[in-house]
Design a protein around this motif. Structure first.
Motif, mmCIF file in Angstrom:
data_model
loop_
_atom_site.group_PDB
_atom_site.id
_atom_site.type_symbol
_atom_site.label_atom_id
_atom_site.label_comp_id
_atom_site.label_asym_id
_atom_site.label_seq_id
_atom_site.Cartn_x
_atom_site.Cartn_y
_atom_site.Cartn_z
ATOM 1 N N PRO A 127 0.817 -1.218 0.000
ATOM 2 C CA PRO A 127 0.000 0.000 0.000
ATOM 3 C C PRO A 127 0.852 1.270 0.000
ATOM 4 O O PRO A 127 1.912 1.310 0.618
ATOM 5 C CB PRO A 127 -0.790 -0.119 1.306
ATOM 6 N N ALA A 139 -2.861 6.585 2.460
ATOM 7 C CA ALA A 139 -3.838 6.372 3.524
ATOM 8 C C ALA A 139 -5.141 7.106 3.240
ATOM 9 O O ALA A 139 -5.940 7.320 4.146
ATOM 10 C CB ALA A 139 -3.251 6.824 4.855
ATOM 11 N N TYR A 146 3.275 -5.729 4.378
ATOM 12 C CA TYR A 146 1.926 -5.387 4.822
ATOM 13 C C TYR A 146 1.277 -6.540 5.576
ATOM 14 O O TYR A 146 1.648 -7.691 5.428
ATOM 15 C CB TYR A 146 1.031 -4.975 3.643
ATOM 16 N N ARG A 178 -2.601 -8.245 6.377
ATOM 17 C CA ARG A 178 -3.819 -8.395 5.578
ATOM 18 C C ARG A 178 -4.983 -8.832 6.463
ATOM 19 O O ARG A 178 -4.854 -9.724 7.290
ATOM 20 C CB ARG A 178 -3.588 -9.424 4.486
ATOM 21 N N VAL A 198 -5.186 -0.557 14.394
ATOM 22 C CA VAL A 198 -3.891 -0.606 13.728
ATOM 23 C C VAL A 198 -2.820 -0.100 14.689
ATOM 24 O O VAL A 198 -2.979 0.965 15.302
ATOM 25 C CB VAL A 198 -3.911 0.252 12.438
ATOM 26 N N PHE A 231 -2.946 1.965 3.091
ATOM 27 C CA PHE A 231 -3.705 0.726 2.956
ATOM 28 C C PHE A 231 -4.303 0.642 1.557
ATOM 29 O O PHE A 231 -4.421 1.647 0.856
ATOM 30 C CB PHE A 231 -4.815 0.639 4.022
ATOM 31 N N ILE A 250 -8.279 -6.098 2.888
ATOM 32 C CA ILE A 250 -7.670 -4.840 3.312
ATOM 33 C C ILE A 250 -6.204 -5.150 3.604
ATOM 34 O O ILE A 250 -5.897 -5.976 4.463
ATOM 35 C CB ILE A 250 -8.317 -4.288 4.599
ATOM 36 N N ASP A 251 -5.296 -4.489 2.885
ATOM 37 C CA ASP A 251 -3.867 -4.628 3.123
ATOM 38 C C ASP A 251 -3.357 -3.346 3.760
ATOM 39 O O ASP A 251 -3.606 -2.242 3.243
ATOM 40 C CB ASP A 251 -3.115 -4.888 1.811
ATOM 41 N N ILE A 252 -2.655 -3.474 4.889
ATOM 42 C CA ILE A 252 -2.183 -2.324 5.660
ATOM 43 C C ILE A 252 -0.661 -2.391 5.720
ATOM 44 O O ILE A 252 -0.089 -3.385 6.192
ATOM 45 C CB ILE A 252 -2.792 -2.332 7.067
#
Length: 188
Positions: free
Chosen positions: A43, A46, A72, A74, A163, A170, A183-185
């Motif tokens: 990612p 934001a 990241y 997930r 988080v 993300f 959702i990948d952060i």
């Protein structure tokens, strides 16, 4: 003749590369926490993300999984029911439950609000809803303090991801067969 043999050998190599020792049997999605589904790019921002659901969408969350990839962490929401979900995903200053206005305590440094649009109540979708832990956690993904779920309200399932960083970048995407919201952060 030589060109025909090279062509046949190349075609055979391509066909065999797609096979495994299970033949044509469908390979289910990986449910381990170290590798969940297909990889994505790390990612980069934001900013809030939004996508409309398909017209026939009536999905219900059936599972929540957490995993880790290089760069990241997930979160995967497994979904059952027809159509493709939409989403609104953005950082929030606090976790406020739709409908009731109740503030939910969420662990972590930042709160990522996930709204899955095109949702249906389980009695409408005919799908057994997620009944796992709340919050869902997995120590393999240290960037995620927990995934908190709430009920469907007016066609939207709301969830919060705690988080362990200050609003990292993300991405949001969907996968199919079965339907999933991903959702990948970003992690340091």
């Amino acid at each position: 003749m030589r060109n025909t043999m090279v062509l046949l050998a190349t075609a055979a190599a391509v066909l065999l590369a797609g096979c495994d020792d299970r033949g044509s049997e469908a390979v289910p999605p990986d449910t381990t926490s170290t590798f969940i589904d297909s990889p994505t790019q790390v990612p980069r921002d934001a900013l809030p993300k939004e996508q409309a659901p398909s017209a026939e969408s009536g999905v219900t969350v059936t599972g929540v999984r957490i995993g880790r990839q290089p760069g990241y962490d997930r979160v995967v929401y497994d979904l059952g029911g027809p159509g493709t979900p939409g989403w609104i995903v953005r950082y929030a200053d606090q976790a406020v439950q739709d409908g009731s206005g109740k503030v939910i305590e969420v662990a972590g440094q930042s709160i990522l609000e996930v709204q899955i649009t095109g949702s249906a109540y389980p009695f409408d979708s005919g799908v057994e809803p997620y009944s796992g832990p709340d919050p869902a956690t997995d120590p393999i993904a240290p960037g995620i303090a927990g995934v908190y779920r709430t009920a469907v309200f007016e066609g939207t399932t709301q969830s919060f991801i705690g988080v362990n960083a200050d609003r990292p970048p993300f991405t949001v995407s969907t996968l199919s067969n079965p339907t999933r919201l991903v959702i990948d952060i970003a992690t340091p």
